[in-house]
Write a protein that holds these residues in place. Structure first.
Motif, mmCIF file in Angstrom:
data_model
loop_
_atom_site.group_PDB
_atom_site.id
_atom_site.type_symbol
_atom_site.label_atom_id
_atom_site.label_comp_id
_atom_site.label_asym_id
_atom_site.label_seq_id
_atom_site.Cartn_x
_atom_site.Cartn_y
_atom_site.Cartn_z
ATOM 1 N N ARG A 133 0.792 -1.344 0.263
ATOM 2 C CA ARG A 133 0.156 0.063 -0.229
ATOM 3 C C ARG A 133 0.973 1.237 -0.041
ATOM 4 O O ARG A 133 0.662 2.306 -0.690
ATOM 5 C CB ARG A 133 -0.898 -0.026 1.262
ATOM 6 C CG ARG A 133 -1.752 1.146 1.195
ATOM 7 C CD ARG A 133 -1.308 2.477 2.224
ATOM 8 N NE ARG A 133 -2.172 3.172 2.434
ATOM 9 C CZ ARG A 133 -2.093 4.493 2.615
ATOM 10 N NH1 ARG A 133 -0.854 4.837 3.064
ATOM 11 N NH2 ARG A 133 -3.115 5.539 3.212
ATOM 12 N N ILE A 137 1.051 3.877 -3.119
ATOM 13 C CA ILE A 137 0.525 5.223 -2.690
ATOM 14 C C ILE A 137 1.541 6.317 -3.010
ATOM 15 O O ILE A 137 1.186 7.345 -3.769
ATOM 16 C CB ILE A 137 0.040 5.480 -1.349
ATOM 17 C CG1 ILE A 137 -1.346 4.710 -1.145
ATOM 18 C CG2 ILE A 137 -0.380 7.028 -1.102
ATOM 19 C CD1 ILE A 137 -2.439 5.040 -2.150
ATOM 20 N N ARG A 141 1.168 9.226 -5.784
ATOM 21 C CA ARG A 141 1.340 10.732 -5.398
ATOM 22 C C ARG A 141 2.330 11.325 -6.365
ATOM 23 O O ARG A 141 1.994 12.432 -6.914
ATOM 24 C CB ARG A 141 2.223 10.825 -3.930
ATOM 25 C CG ARG A 141 2.284 12.230 -3.732
ATOM 26 C CD ARG A 141 2.758 12.057 -1.945
ATOM 27 N NE ARG A 141 1.973 11.660 -1.174
ATOM 28 C CZ ARG A 141 2.056 10.864 -0.411
ATOM 29 N NH1 ARG A 141 2.965 9.831 -0.581
ATOM 30 N NH2 ARG A 141 1.288 10.498 0.558
ATOM 31 N N GLY A 197 -6.024 3.775 1.909
ATOM 32 C CA GLY A 197 -5.436 3.626 0.749
ATOM 33 C C GLY A 197 -6.566 3.625 -0.475
ATOM 34 O O GLY A 197 -6.250 4.545 -1.448
ATOM 35 N N TYR A 200 -7.473 7.212 -0.833
ATOM 36 C CA TYR A 200 -6.409 8.279 -1.275
ATOM 37 C C TYR A 200 -6.507 7.892 -2.839
ATOM 38 O O TYR A 200 -6.366 8.876 -3.463
ATOM 39 C CB TYR A 200 -5.085 7.813 -1.047
ATOM 40 C CG TYR A 200 -4.059 8.793 -1.292
ATOM 41 C CD1 TYR A 200 -3.539 9.847 -0.503
ATOM 42 C CD2 TYR A 200 -3.368 8.569 -2.647
ATOM 43 C CE1 TYR A 200 -2.501 10.464 -1.151
ATOM 44 C CE2 TYR A 200 -2.385 9.543 -2.989
ATOM 45 C CZ TYR A 200 -2.136 10.495 -2.110
ATOM 46 O OH TYR A 200 -1.212 11.511 -2.726
ATOM 47 N N VAL A 201 -6.767 6.695 -3.174
ATOM 48 C CA VAL A 201 -6.911 6.460 -4.725
ATOM 49 C C VAL A 201 -8.081 7.249 -5.155
ATOM 50 O O VAL A 201 -7.995 7.883 -6.318
ATOM 51 C CB VAL A 201 -7.147 5.143 -5.024
ATOM 52 C CG1 VAL A 201 -7.599 4.719 -6.472
ATOM 53 C CG2 VAL A 201 -5.877 4.107 -4.744
#
Length: 219
Positions: A133, A137, A141, A197, A200-201
């Motif tokens: 993860r 990420i 980013r 996670g 965030y996606v």
């Protein structure tokens, strides 16, 4: 035609731009690279190999060395708590800090999880989920950074806190209820890792498409 004083003392290349001291605004000074926030970040990175050595010393299950490893991990985690706060409070934010701080965090957590899995104290699937993860990420980013910045949310901070506490408990040479509590916290950390996670996606997708739409309108 008389010459005005401001026309005589014109040291700025652009018309209409005044000296900072004349306008009452102090000149902006660059943030030094070697500041307390960056020093703490670099110290955290330096602690990681020392932590790994202590974790595996004495076969990996020596009581004194495990306590030493736990103390080093706690010290590094504490620097993570304060370096960001100091950077924001005293205006010490630098590009180096923005890059090095998350690297230091992931290096510490990753080293601890991999080490505990090698020693048989944490299942490998947990280490793979959390490290996978974090790596994913990080790449995401980097992919969306040109279109927008996604600020750290409370969920991500809670995830990091629970991960750190769970690892700290599992690093200690404890058994019985303490070990069970440590694994329970680790399962909570895994759940938070997956949920944050996915969140965030979703945020990255919104930033990506929003940035693309803005560019199309500008074109």
């Amino acid at each position: 035609m008389s010459v005005q004083p401001e026309e005589i003392d014109r040291g700025w290349p652009e018309a209409g731009l005044r000296r900072p001291e004349a306008s009452g605004v102090a000149a902006e000074t660059p943030v030094p690279l070697l500041n307390i926030a960056n020093v703490l970040t670099m110290a955290r990175i330096a602690i990681v190999p020392l932590f790994v050595l202590a974790l595996f010393a004495g076969g990996g299950h020596d009581t004194a060395w495990r306590i030493t490893a736990t103390a080093l991990f706690a010290l590094a985690a504490i620097t993570d708590r304060f370096d960001g706060q100091l950077a924001r409070k005293y205006g010490l934010v630098t590009d180096f800090g923005k890059l090095a701080d998350p690297i230091a965090d992931k290096a510490l957590i990753g080293a601890a999880l991999i080490g505990l899995s090698v020693l048989g104290d944490v299942p490998w699937w947990i280490t793979l989920v959390i490290c996978g993860r974090e790596l994913g990420i990080t790449l995401l980013r980097l992919l969306v950074v040109r279109r927008g910045v996604i600020p750290a949310g409370r969920g991500g901070k809670l995830k990091t806190l629970v991960q750190s506490v769970a690892i700290g408990v599992l690093l200690l040479p404890l058994a019985g209820g303490f070990a069970t509590a440590g694994m329970a916290l680790m399962y909570v950390a895994v759940a938070l890792t997956v949920v944050t996670g996915l969140d965030y996606v979703g945020q990255a997708a919104r930033v990506w498409f929003a940035g693309g739409s803005a560019r199309n309108r500008a074109a």
